[in-house]
Design an enzyme around this catalytic site. Structure first.
Site, mmCIF file in Angstrom:
data_model
loop_
_atom_site.group_PDB
_atom_site.id
_atom_site.type_symbol
_atom_site.label_atom_id
_atom_site.label_comp_id
_atom_site.label_asym_id
_atom_site.label_seq_id
_atom_site.Cartn_x
_atom_site.Cartn_y
_atom_site.Cartn_z
ATOM 1 N N SER A 1 0.901 -1.315 -0.126
ATOM 2 C CA SER A 1 0.088 -0.086 0.100
ATOM 3 C C SER A 1 0.985 1.211 -0.071
ATOM 4 O O SER A 1 0.530 2.288 -0.683
ATOM 5 C CB SER A 1 -0.962 -0.031 1.166
ATOM 6 N N GLU A 2 1.963 1.090 0.816
ATOM 7 C CA GLU A 2 2.756 2.160 0.888
ATOM 8 C C GLU A 2 4.073 1.853 1.089
ATOM 9 O O GLU A 2 4.506 0.774 1.631
ATOM 10 C CB GLU A 2 2.610 3.643 1.740
ATOM 11 N N THR A 3 5.394 2.488 0.420
ATOM 12 C CA THR A 3 6.537 2.315 0.876
ATOM 13 C C THR A 3 7.238 3.847 1.116
ATOM 14 O O THR A 3 6.823 4.815 0.542
ATOM 15 C CB THR A 3 7.362 2.078 -0.508
ATOM 16 N N HIS B 1 0.141 4.707 8.130
ATOM 17 C CA HIS B 1 0.533 3.423 8.636
ATOM 18 C C HIS B 1 1.951 3.651 8.322
ATOM 19 O O HIS B 1 2.885 3.273 9.011
ATOM 20 C CB HIS B 1 -0.037 2.302 8.061
#
Length: 299
Positions: free
Chosen positions: A45-47, A76
């Site tokens: 979802s995210e880096t 997050h």
């Protein structure tokens, strides 16, 4: 140049739950296109990409990418990065309970409660309080985009709307768990949601899976490369605006636990604390636990 990375599961106290996050610790020399390509490679979802802060009094500067775009702020990634940096600081004998991250949205103060060598809990203060923004999509179109009926929308005065605390989300209240279980990215979703601020939908109800929780949620954002997200802190930050608008909590401090990711087999718990004064939101925090899952090197 090789670059170290760590992955964590965020908004959970146990491995293989919550929302996975990749944190690249050595981002010097990477331009935006390279960061986006690495985020697509991880396909989470995210880096997060960590760099030295502009102000040496802060802990780090971070940039946050989904597989499809950069975000000015996300929950997050903030919790997971704060936990990881605090764990590394503690292992090296440095103070680790408070730190400030420099994000595109602004400065994000974090407080960390250490657990063991692999896990901790972080809480951050919202850098930007939520505000309501325009949501031009009619209920019938919104329901069709999510595979729902118009009758499924709304509960206890909650109605669809859009709010932003740095990232805009379309809030879609539904009657209960039966309705939320039906929700999906239906055929017209992307075409319909293109008229909304960010083409996403945060679907929620008051009926929960676990006792002691306050809302059950799902979040869909295919335009950003995230068909469904297991835990979305920036959406919960925006959701604070919906709580203030529709539930109108009285002055004082109010704590809510939002559960998300259960339909994906990635149960997550996001803690939202609101402080209201004079009938308005004065401050808010997002908190949760994170567990280190892996370490490696990008070649």
């Amino acid at each position: 140049m090789s670059r170290r990375f760590v992955t964590l599961d965020v908004f959970t106290t146990r491995p293989h739950a919550g929302n996975p996050l990749a944190v690249v610790l050595d981002s010097d020399g990477l331009d935006t296109a390279a960061m986006q390509a690495i985020a697509r490679e991880f396909n989470l979802s995210e880096t997060v990409f960590v760099a030295p802060p502009a102000n040496p009094a802060h802990r780090a500067a971070v940039r946050i990418f989904t597989p499809g775009q950069e975000l000015p702020f996300a929950g997050h990634p903030t919790v997971g990065t704060a936990v990881l940096l605090a764990l590394r600081d503690a292992a090296e004998g440095r103070a680790a309970d408070r730190l400030v991250l420099e994000e595109k949205v602004g400065l994000v103060p974090c407080v960390v409660a250490l657990g063991n060598a692999r896990s901790a809990r972080a809480t951050f203060t919202l850098p930007k309080l939520p505000e309501q923004v325009a949501q031009p999509i009619a209920d019938a179109a919104l329901a069709e985009a999510l595979g729902l009926e118009v009758a499924d929308l709304g509960f206890d005065g909650h109605r669809p709307g859009a709010f932003s605390a740095g990232v805009s989300y379309t809030m879609v209240p539904v009657a209960g768990r039966e309705a939320i279980a039906k929700a999906r990215v239906a055929g017209p979703f992307e075409r319909t949601m293109a008229a909304a601020p960010n083409g996403n939908a945060f679907v929620y109800c008051r009926q929960t899976e676990e006792a002691g929780h306050h809302y059950h949620a799902r979040m869909f954002w295919p335009e950003a490369g995230v068909t469904e997200d297991p835990a979305t802190g920036s959406a919960v930050a925006a959701f604070a605006g919906a709580i203030m608008a529709f539930d109108r909590p009285g002055d004082g401090t109010h704590r809510f636990v939002i559960e998300q990711g259960y339909e994906m087999g990635r149960p997550s718990q996001i803690e939202l604390t609101l402080t209201a004064a004079g009938g308005a939101l004065a401050s808010a925090t997002i908190g949760g636990a994170a567990v280190v899952m892996s370490e490696g090197v990008l070649l």
